[in-house]
Design an enzyme around this catalytic site. Structure first.
Site, mmCIF file in Angstrom:
data_model
loop_
_atom_site.group_PDB
_atom_site.id
_atom_site.type_symbol
_atom_site.label_atom_id
_atom_site.label_comp_id
_atom_site.label_asym_id
_atom_site.label_seq_id
_atom_site.Cartn_x
_atom_site.Cartn_y
_atom_site.Cartn_z
ATOM 1 N N LYS A 242 17.105 -7.131 10.405
ATOM 2 C CA LYS A 242 17.454 -7.092 8.981
ATOM 3 C C LYS A 242 18.729 -7.901 8.708
ATOM 4 C CE LYS A 242 13.962 -4.604 7.600
ATOM 5 N NZ LYS A 242 12.951 -5.155 6.700
ATOM 6 N N ARG B 158 -2.444 -4.391 5.449
ATOM 7 C CA ARG B 158 -3.556 -4.355 6.419
ATOM 8 C C ARG B 158 -4.690 -3.436 5.980
ATOM 9 N NH1 ARG B 158 0.272 -2.434 11.110
ATOM 10 N NH2 ARG B 158 0.829 -1.183 9.285
ATOM 11 N N THR C 1 9.815 7.085 1.294
ATOM 12 C CA THR C 1 8.556 6.327 1.431
ATOM 13 C C THR C 1 7.810 6.884 2.650
ATOM 14 O OG1 THR C 1 9.488 4.688 2.948
ATOM 15 C CG2 THR C 1 9.743 4.225 0.593
ATOM 16 N N ILE D 198 8.179 1.058 -1.028
ATOM 17 C CA ILE D 198 8.920 0.102 -1.859
ATOM 18 C C ILE D 198 7.983 -0.994 -2.387
ATOM 19 C CG2 ILE D 198 10.798 -1.605 -1.847
ATOM 20 C CD1 ILE D 198 12.143 0.190 0.366
ATOM 21 N N VAL E 1 15.254 5.431 1.660
ATOM 22 C CA VAL E 1 14.365 5.513 0.501
ATOM 23 C C VAL E 1 13.187 6.419 0.861
ATOM 24 C CG1 VAL E 1 13.124 4.169 -1.242
ATOM 25 C CG2 VAL E 1 14.928 3.080 0.099
ATOM 26 N N ASN F 12 8.249 -7.792 1.829
ATOM 27 C CA ASN F 12 8.668 -6.392 1.919
ATOM 28 C C ASN F 12 8.119 -5.680 3.155
ATOM 29 O OD1 ASN F 12 9.201 -3.504 0.770
ATOM 30 N ND2 ASN F 12 6.975 -3.618 1.015
ATOM 31 N N THR G 282 0.814 -1.227 0.000
ATOM 32 C CA THR G 282 0.000 0.000 0.000
ATOM 33 C C THR G 282 0.844 1.271 0.000
ATOM 34 O OG1 THR G 282 -0.175 -0.219 2.398
ATOM 35 C CG2 THR G 282 -2.044 -1.027 1.095
ATOM 36 N N TYR H 31 15.926 -3.233 14.955
ATOM 37 C CA TYR H 31 15.702 -3.083 13.512
ATOM 38 C C TYR H 31 16.886 -3.647 12.726
ATOM 39 C CZ TYR H 31 14.650 -1.146 8.956
ATOM 40 O OH TYR H 31 14.392 -1.029 7.606
ATOM 41 N N ASP I 299 -2.584 -8.897 8.628
ATOM 42 C CA ASP I 299 -1.592 -8.278 9.511
ATOM 43 C C ASP I 299 -0.511 -9.330 9.758
ATOM 44 O OD1 ASP I 299 -0.041 -7.278 11.544
ATOM 45 O OD2 ASP I 299 -1.723 -6.445 12.672
HETATM 46 N N1 LIG Z 1 12.333 3.568 3.537
HETATM 47 C C1 LIG Z 1 13.564 3.253 3.857
HETATM 48 O O1 LIG Z 1 14.436 4.150 4.021
HETATM 49 C C2 LIG Z 1 13.964 1.792 3.981
HETATM 50 C C3 LIG Z 1 15.344 1.507 4.001
HETATM 51 C C4 LIG Z 1 15.754 0.185 4.098
HETATM 52 C C5 LIG Z 1 14.823 -0.834 4.178
HETATM 53 N N2 LIG Z 1 13.489 -0.539 4.192
HETATM 54 C C6 LIG Z 1 12.555 -1.669 4.306
HETATM 55 O O2 LIG Z 1 11.704 -1.662 3.182
HETATM 56 C C7 LIG Z 1 10.464 -2.293 3.510
HETATM 57 C C8 LIG Z 1 9.325 -1.405 3.031
HETATM 58 O O3 LIG Z 1 9.420 -0.171 3.730
HETATM 59 P P1 LIG Z 1 8.914 1.205 3.098
HETATM 60 O O4 LIG Z 1 10.004 2.162 3.268
HETATM 61 O O5 LIG Z 1 8.305 0.995 1.794
HETATM 62 O O6 LIG Z 1 7.809 1.573 4.228
HETATM 63 P P2 LIG Z 1 6.324 2.178 4.112
HETATM 64 O O7 LIG Z 1 6.248 3.197 3.033
HETATM 65 O O8 LIG Z 1 5.978 2.592 5.502
HETATM 66 O O9 LIG Z 1 5.445 0.906 3.687
HETATM 67 C C9 LIG Z 1 5.342 -0.192 4.551
HETATM 68 C C10 LIG Z 1 4.333 -1.188 3.979
HETATM 69 O O10 LIG Z 1 4.277 -2.321 4.848
HETATM 70 C C11 LIG Z 1 2.917 -2.553 5.225
HETATM 71 N N3 LIG Z 1 2.906 -3.101 6.585
HETATM 72 C C12 LIG Z 1 3.430 -2.551 7.698
HETATM 73 N N4 LIG Z 1 3.190 -3.327 8.762
HETATM 74 C C13 LIG Z 1 2.493 -4.403 8.303
HETATM 75 C C14 LIG Z 1 1.940 -5.557 8.921
HETATM 76 N N5 LIG Z 1 2.011 -5.752 10.257
HETATM 77 N N6 LIG Z 1 1.304 -6.472 8.147
HETATM 78 C C15 LIG Z 1 1.198 -6.269 6.809
HETATM 79 N N7 LIG Z 1 1.687 -5.207 6.171
HETATM 80 C C16 LIG Z 1 2.321 -4.271 6.916
HETATM 81 C C17 LIG Z 1 2.233 -1.201 5.106
HETATM 82 O O11 LIG Z 1 0.859 -1.318 4.781
HETATM 83 P P3 LIG Z 1 -0.406 -1.276 5.776
HETATM 84 O O12 LIG Z 1 -0.190 -0.163 6.757
HETATM 85 O O13 LIG Z 1 -1.577 -1.069 4.849
HETATM 86 O O14 LIG Z 1 -0.427 -2.627 6.414
HETATM 87 C C18 LIG Z 1 2.943 -0.608 3.894
HETATM 88 O O15 LIG Z 1 2.325 -1.065 2.706
HETATM 89 C C19 LIG Z 1 10.502 -2.526 5.020
HETATM 90 O O16 LIG Z 1 10.804 -3.875 5.269
HETATM 91 C C20 LIG Z 1 11.624 -1.612 5.503
HETATM 92 O O17 LIG Z 1 12.225 -2.098 6.671
HETATM 93 C C21 LIG Z 1 13.038 0.762 4.090
#
Ligand SMILES: NC(=O)c1ccc[n+]([C@@H]2O[C@H](COP(=O)([O-])OP(=O)(O)OC[C@H]3O[C@@H](n4cnc5c(N)ncnc54)[C@H](OP(=O)(O)O)[C@@H]3O)[C@@H](O)[C@H]2O)c1
Length: 257
Positions: A152, A33, A183, A13, A181, A86, A10, A148, A59
Protein backbone atom coordinates in the site's frame (compact mmCIF):
# COMPACT_ATOMS: atom_id res chain seq x y z
CA UNK A 1 -22.79 10.48 -19.33
CA UNK A 2 -19.38 9.27 -18.23
CA UNK A 3 -18.15 5.74 -17.55
CA UNK A 4 -16.38 4.52 -14.41
CA UNK A 5 -14.51 1.20 -14.22
CA UNK A 6 -14.19 -0.08 -10.65
CA UNK A 7 -12.31 -3.20 -9.54
CA UNK A 8 -13.53 -5.27 -6.59
CA UNK A 9 -17.16 -4.13 -6.69
CA UNK A 10 -18.86 -7.21 -5.26
CA UNK A 11 -18.28 -6.13 -1.66
CA UNK A 12 -17.17 -3.37 0.68
CA UNK A 13 -15.55 -0.16 -0.54
CA UNK A 14 -15.84 -1.12 -4.23
CA UNK A 15 -19.59 -1.77 -3.85
CA UNK A 16 -19.93 1.62 -2.13
CA UNK A 17 -18.09 3.33 -5.04
CA UNK A 18 -20.35 1.53 -7.54
CA UNK A 19 -23.54 2.54 -5.69
CA UNK A 20 -22.51 6.15 -5.28
CA UNK A 21 -21.26 6.61 -8.87
CA UNK A 22 -24.41 4.95 -10.28
CA UNK A 23 -26.58 7.25 -8.15
CA UNK A 24 -24.63 10.19 -9.64
CA UNK A 25 -25.52 8.94 -13.15
CA UNK A 26 -22.26 7.32 -14.28
CA UNK A 27 -22.32 4.19 -16.43
CA UNK A 28 -20.23 1.45 -14.88
CA UNK A 29 -17.88 -1.41 -15.68
CA UNK A 30 -17.90 -3.73 -12.67
CA UNK A 31 -14.82 -5.95 -12.21
CA UNK A 32 -14.35 -8.85 -9.77
CA UNK A 33 -14.11 -12.67 -9.78
CA UNK A 34 -17.59 -13.71 -8.58
CA UNK A 35 -19.70 -13.64 -11.77
CA UNK A 36 -23.06 -14.36 -10.09
CA UNK A 37 -22.60 -11.53 -7.59
CA UNK A 38 -21.43 -9.17 -10.34
CA UNK A 39 -24.47 -9.88 -12.53
CA UNK A 40 -26.90 -9.38 -9.65
CA UNK A 41 -25.15 -6.12 -8.74
CA UNK A 42 -25.24 -4.87 -12.35
CA UNK A 43 -28.99 -5.63 -12.67
CA UNK A 44 -29.72 -3.94 -9.33
CA UNK A 45 -27.75 -0.78 -10.20
CA UNK A 46 -29.41 -0.60 -13.62
CA UNK A 47 -32.90 -0.99 -12.13
CA UNK A 48 -32.35 1.52 -9.33
CA UNK A 49 -30.44 4.23 -11.19
CA UNK A 50 -31.10 3.62 -14.91
CA UNK A 51 -27.39 3.46 -15.76
CA UNK A 52 -25.62 0.90 -17.97
CA UNK A 53 -23.62 -1.50 -15.79
CA UNK A 54 -21.34 -3.93 -17.68
CA UNK A 55 -19.74 -6.92 -16.00
CA UNK A 56 -16.12 -7.92 -16.53
CA UNK A 57 -15.18 -11.12 -14.70
CA UNK A 58 -11.44 -11.06 -14.00
CA UNK A 59 -9.01 -12.36 -11.42
CA UNK A 60 -6.54 -9.49 -11.12
CA UNK A 61 -3.93 -11.68 -9.45
CA UNK A 62 -3.60 -13.50 -12.82
CA UNK A 63 -2.05 -12.21 -16.07
CA UNK A 64 -5.14 -13.07 -18.13
CA UNK A 65 -7.41 -11.13 -15.78
CA UNK A 66 -5.18 -8.06 -15.78
CA UNK A 67 -4.88 -8.22 -19.60
CA UNK A 68 -8.69 -8.37 -20.04
CA UNK A 69 -9.18 -5.21 -17.97
CA UNK A 70 -6.24 -3.46 -19.67
CA UNK A 71 -7.91 -4.16 -23.03
CA UNK A 72 -11.20 -2.63 -21.80
CA UNK A 73 -9.36 0.48 -20.55
CA UNK A 74 -7.62 0.90 -23.93
CA UNK A 75 -10.89 0.63 -25.91
CA UNK A 76 -11.19 4.13 -27.41
CA UNK A 77 -14.66 3.47 -28.78
CA UNK A 78 -16.02 3.04 -25.22
CA UNK A 79 -13.76 5.32 -23.18
CA UNK A 80 -13.45 5.04 -19.41
CA UNK A 81 -13.48 8.44 -17.67
CA UNK A 82 -12.80 7.28 -14.12
CA UNK A 83 -10.82 4.21 -13.01
CA UNK A 84 -11.01 3.03 -9.39
CA UNK A 85 -8.35 0.42 -8.57
CA UNK A 86 -9.87 -0.99 -5.40
CA UNK A 87 -9.62 -4.81 -5.41
CA UNK A 88 -7.45 -6.08 -2.60
CA UNK A 89 -7.15 -8.50 0.31
CA UNK A 90 -5.34 -9.03 3.58
CA UNK A 91 -3.37 -11.98 4.96
CA UNK A 92 -4.10 -13.18 8.47
CA UNK A 93 -0.62 -14.25 9.43
CA UNK A 94 2.65 -12.44 9.90
CA UNK A 95 5.86 -12.55 7.89
CA UNK A 96 7.25 -16.09 7.38
CA UNK A 97 3.88 -17.49 8.47
CA UNK A 98 2.32 -16.42 5.15
CA UNK A 99 3.09 -18.81 2.24
CA UNK A 100 5.31 -17.03 -0.29
CA UNK A 101 2.74 -17.77 -3.02
CA UNK A 102 0.18 -15.66 -1.11
CA UNK A 103 2.67 -12.82 -0.65
CA UNK A 104 3.33 -12.85 -4.40
CA UNK A 105 -0.41 -12.94 -5.18
CA UNK A 106 -0.83 -9.85 -3.00
CA UNK A 107 1.98 -8.00 -4.79
CA UNK A 108 0.48 -8.97 -8.15
CA UNK A 109 -2.97 -7.64 -7.18
CA UNK A 110 -1.93 -4.58 -5.14
CA UNK A 111 1.08 -3.48 -7.23
CA UNK A 112 1.35 -5.08 -10.70
CA UNK A 113 -2.38 -4.90 -11.47
CA UNK A 114 -2.57 -1.32 -10.17
CA UNK A 115 0.47 -0.30 -12.26
CA UNK A 116 -0.80 -1.95 -15.44
CA UNK A 117 -4.41 -0.78 -15.14
CA UNK A 118 -3.42 2.76 -14.17
CA UNK A 119 -1.06 2.90 -17.16
CA UNK A 120 -3.69 1.52 -19.57
CA UNK A 121 -6.38 3.87 -18.24
CA UNK A 122 -4.28 7.01 -17.80
CA UNK A 123 -2.60 6.57 -21.21
CA UNK A 124 -5.96 6.60 -22.99
CA UNK A 125 -7.22 9.44 -20.78
CA UNK A 126 -4.14 11.54 -21.52
CA UNK A 127 -4.78 11.19 -25.27
CA UNK A 128 -8.34 12.49 -24.67
CA UNK A 129 -7.09 15.27 -22.38
CA UNK A 130 -9.29 14.26 -19.46
CA UNK A 131 -9.99 11.52 -16.92
CA UNK A 132 -9.23 10.36 -13.41
CA UNK A 133 -7.79 7.44 -11.44
CA UNK A 134 -8.40 6.64 -7.77
CA UNK A 135 -6.09 3.98 -6.33
CA UNK A 136 -7.28 2.54 -3.03
CA UNK A 137 -4.28 2.19 -0.70
CA UNK A 138 -4.60 2.13 3.11
CA UNK A 139 -3.49 3.92 6.25
CA UNK A 140 -1.28 0.83 6.65
CA UNK A 141 0.93 2.52 4.03
CA UNK A 142 2.32 4.70 6.85
CA UNK A 143 3.05 1.83 9.30
CA UNK A 144 5.45 -1.14 9.17
CA UNK A 145 2.81 -3.80 8.47
CA UNK A 146 4.30 -6.64 6.43
CA UNK A 147 3.76 -7.06 2.72
CA UNK A 148 0.29 -5.52 3.02
CA UNK A 149 1.61 -2.18 4.37
CA UNK A 150 4.56 -2.26 1.96
CA UNK A 151 2.30 -2.86 -1.05
CA UNK A 152 0.00 0.00 0.00
CA UNK A 153 3.00 2.31 0.57
CA UNK A 154 3.95 1.53 -3.04
CA UNK A 155 0.42 2.47 -4.17
CA UNK A 156 0.69 5.86 -2.42
CA UNK A 157 4.17 6.68 -3.76
CA UNK A 158 3.35 5.49 -7.27
CA UNK A 159 0.04 7.36 -7.47
CA UNK A 160 1.37 10.65 -6.12
CA UNK A 161 4.38 10.45 -8.46
CA UNK A 162 2.17 9.73 -11.47
CA UNK A 163 -0.20 12.55 -10.43
CA UNK A 164 2.73 14.97 -10.51
CA UNK A 165 4.00 13.71 -13.87
CA UNK A 166 0.52 14.02 -15.44
CA UNK A 167 -0.39 17.30 -13.72
CA UNK A 168 -0.79 19.29 -16.93
CA UNK A 169 -2.40 16.49 -18.98
CA UNK A 170 -5.99 16.77 -17.77
CA UNK A 171 -5.67 13.38 -15.99
CA UNK A 172 -5.96 13.46 -12.20
CA UNK A 173 -4.77 10.69 -9.88
CA UNK A 174 -5.45 10.22 -6.18
CA UNK A 175 -4.40 7.62 -3.61
CA UNK A 176 -7.12 6.86 -1.06
CA UNK A 177 -5.94 5.77 2.40
CA UNK A 178 -8.79 4.45 4.56
CA UNK A 179 -8.38 3.32 8.15
CA UNK A 180 -10.51 0.39 9.36
CA UNK A 181 -13.69 0.08 7.27
CA UNK A 182 -16.66 -2.25 7.89
CA UNK A 183 -16.48 -4.59 4.87
CA UNK A 184 -15.83 -8.28 4.17
CA UNK A 185 -12.06 -7.63 4.24
CA UNK A 186 -11.28 -8.91 7.76
CA UNK A 187 -13.60 -11.94 7.62
CA UNK A 188 -12.15 -12.95 4.24
CA UNK A 189 -8.62 -12.72 5.70
CA UNK A 190 -9.67 -14.70 8.78
CA UNK A 191 -8.75 -11.72 10.98
CA UNK A 192 -10.78 -11.29 14.16
CA UNK A 193 -11.64 -7.60 14.33
CA UNK A 194 -12.27 -7.52 18.08
CA UNK A 195 -8.92 -5.81 18.79
CA UNK A 196 -10.11 -2.77 16.85
CA UNK A 197 -12.00 -0.26 19.06
CA UNK A 198 -15.49 0.55 17.76
CA UNK A 199 -14.68 4.26 17.26
CA UNK A 200 -12.02 3.32 14.70
CA UNK A 201 -14.47 1.76 12.24
CA UNK A 202 -15.53 3.77 9.18
CA UNK A 203 -18.67 3.31 7.11
CA UNK A 204 -17.89 2.50 3.44
CA UNK A 205 -20.55 4.87 2.02
CA UNK A 206 -19.31 7.81 4.09
CA UNK A 207 -15.74 6.97 3.18
CA UNK A 208 -16.57 7.06 -0.54
CA UNK A 209 -18.45 10.37 -0.22
CA UNK A 210 -15.45 11.95 1.51
CA UNK A 211 -13.03 10.42 -1.00
CA UNK A 212 -14.96 11.75 -4.00
CA UNK A 213 -15.02 15.21 -2.42
CA UNK A 214 -11.23 15.12 -2.02
CA UNK A 215 -10.92 13.92 -5.63
CA UNK A 216 -13.11 16.79 -6.86
CA UNK A 217 -10.86 19.21 -4.92
CA UNK A 218 -7.86 17.88 -6.87
CA UNK A 219 -6.08 16.16 -3.96
CA UNK A 220 -3.51 13.48 -4.81
CA UNK A 221 -3.83 11.89 -1.34
CA UNK A 222 -7.07 11.37 0.55
CA UNK A 223 -7.28 10.29 4.20
CA UNK A 224 -11.00 10.77 4.75
CA UNK A 225 -11.35 10.89 8.53
CA UNK A 226 -9.86 13.58 10.83
CA UNK A 227 -8.74 10.98 13.41
CA UNK A 228 -6.92 8.97 10.77
CA UNK A 229 -5.48 12.16 9.26
CA UNK A 230 -4.01 12.96 12.70
CA UNK A 231 -2.65 9.39 12.95
CA UNK A 232 -0.92 9.64 9.58
CA UNK A 233 0.69 12.95 10.59
CA UNK A 234 1.92 11.37 13.85
CA UNK A 235 3.20 8.37 11.91
CA UNK A 236 5.45 10.70 9.88
CA UNK A 237 7.06 12.03 13.09
CA UNK A 238 7.11 8.95 15.37
CA UNK A 239 10.12 6.59 15.53
CA UNK A 240 9.72 3.36 13.51
CA UNK A 241 9.97 1.25 16.69
CA UNK A 242 6.91 3.00 18.18
CA UNK A 243 5.01 2.54 14.91
CA UNK A 244 5.86 -1.19 14.83
CA UNK A 245 4.52 -1.57 18.35
CA UNK A 246 1.20 0.19 17.54
CA UNK A 247 0.89 -1.76 14.31
CA UNK A 248 1.36 -5.11 16.14
CA UNK A 249 -1.39 -4.39 18.63
CA UNK A 250 -4.28 -3.28 16.41
CA UNK A 251 -6.12 -5.61 14.02
CA UNK A 252 -3.41 -8.30 13.77
CA UNK A 253 -2.96 -11.79 15.21
CA UNK A 254 -0.28 -12.18 17.93
CA UNK A 255 3.25 -13.01 16.75
CA UNK A 256 4.22 -16.71 17.05
CA UNK A 257 7.70 -15.90 18.35
N1 LIG B 1 -11.68 -2.77 5.03
C1 LIG B 1 -10.66 -2.10 5.51
O1 LIG B 1 -10.53 -1.92 6.75
C2 LIG B 1 -9.65 -1.48 4.55
C3 LIG B 1 -8.78 -0.51 5.08
C4 LIG B 1 -7.85 0.09 4.24
C5 LIG B 1 -7.79 -0.26 2.91
N2 LIG B 1 -8.62 -1.22 2.41
C6 LIG B 1 -8.47 -1.57 0.99
O2 LIG B 1 -9.71 -1.34 0.35
C7 LIG B 1 -9.82 -2.18 -0.80
C8 LIG B 1 -11.18 -2.85 -0.78
O3 LIG B 1 -11.25 -3.65 0.39
P1 LIG B 1 -12.63 -3.96 1.14
O4 LIG B 1 -12.40 -3.66 2.55
O5 LIG B 1 -13.75 -3.38 0.43
O6 LIG B 1 -12.59 -5.58 1.01
P2 LIG B 1 -13.75 -6.64 0.66
O7 LIG B 1 -15.04 -6.25 1.28
O8 LIG B 1 -13.16 -7.96 1.03
O9 LIG B 1 -13.88 -6.53 -0.93
C9 LIG B 1 -12.80 -6.86 -1.75
C10 LIG B 1 -13.24 -6.82 -3.21
O10 LIG B 1 -12.11 -7.12 -4.03
C11 LIG B 1 -12.44 -8.19 -4.92
N3 LIG B 1 -11.23 -8.98 -5.16
C12 LIG B 1 -10.44 -9.58 -4.24
N4 LIG B 1 -9.45 -10.25 -4.84
C13 LIG B 1 -9.61 -10.05 -6.18
C14 LIG B 1 -8.90 -10.49 -7.33
N5 LIG B 1 -7.84 -11.32 -7.24
N6 LIG B 1 -9.33 -10.08 -8.56
C15 LIG B 1 -10.42 -9.28 -8.66
N7 LIG B 1 -11.13 -8.84 -7.62
C16 LIG B 1 -10.73 -9.23 -6.39
C17 LIG B 1 -13.54 -8.96 -4.21
O11 LIG B 1 -14.43 -9.59 -5.11
P3 LIG B 1 -14.42 -11.12 -5.62
O12 LIG B 1 -14.16 -12.00 -4.44
O13 LIG B 1 -15.78 -11.29 -6.25
O14 LIG B 1 -13.32 -11.17 -6.64
C18 LIG B 1 -14.31 -7.84 -3.52
O15 LIG B 1 -15.24 -7.27 -4.42
C19 LIG B 1 -8.63 -3.14 -0.73
O16 LIG B 1 -7.64 -2.70 -1.63
C20 LIG B 1 -8.15 -3.02 0.71
O17 LIG B 1 -6.78 -3.30 0.83
C21 LIG B 1 -9.56 -1.84 3.21
Amino acid sequence: MTTALITGTTAGIGAAFAGRLAADGHNLVLVARDEKRLREQAADLHDRHGVEADVLVADLSEDDGIAAVEARLKDRTHPVDLLVNNAGFGNRARYLEVPIADELRMLKLHCEAVLRLTSAGAGTMRDRGRGGVINVASLAAFFPRGTYGASKAWVVQFTQGAAKDLASSGVRLMALCPGFVRTEFHARAGIKDTSVPSWMWLDPDRLVTAALKDFARGKSLSIPDPRYKAMSSLAKLAPRSALSSISSKVGRPPAKG
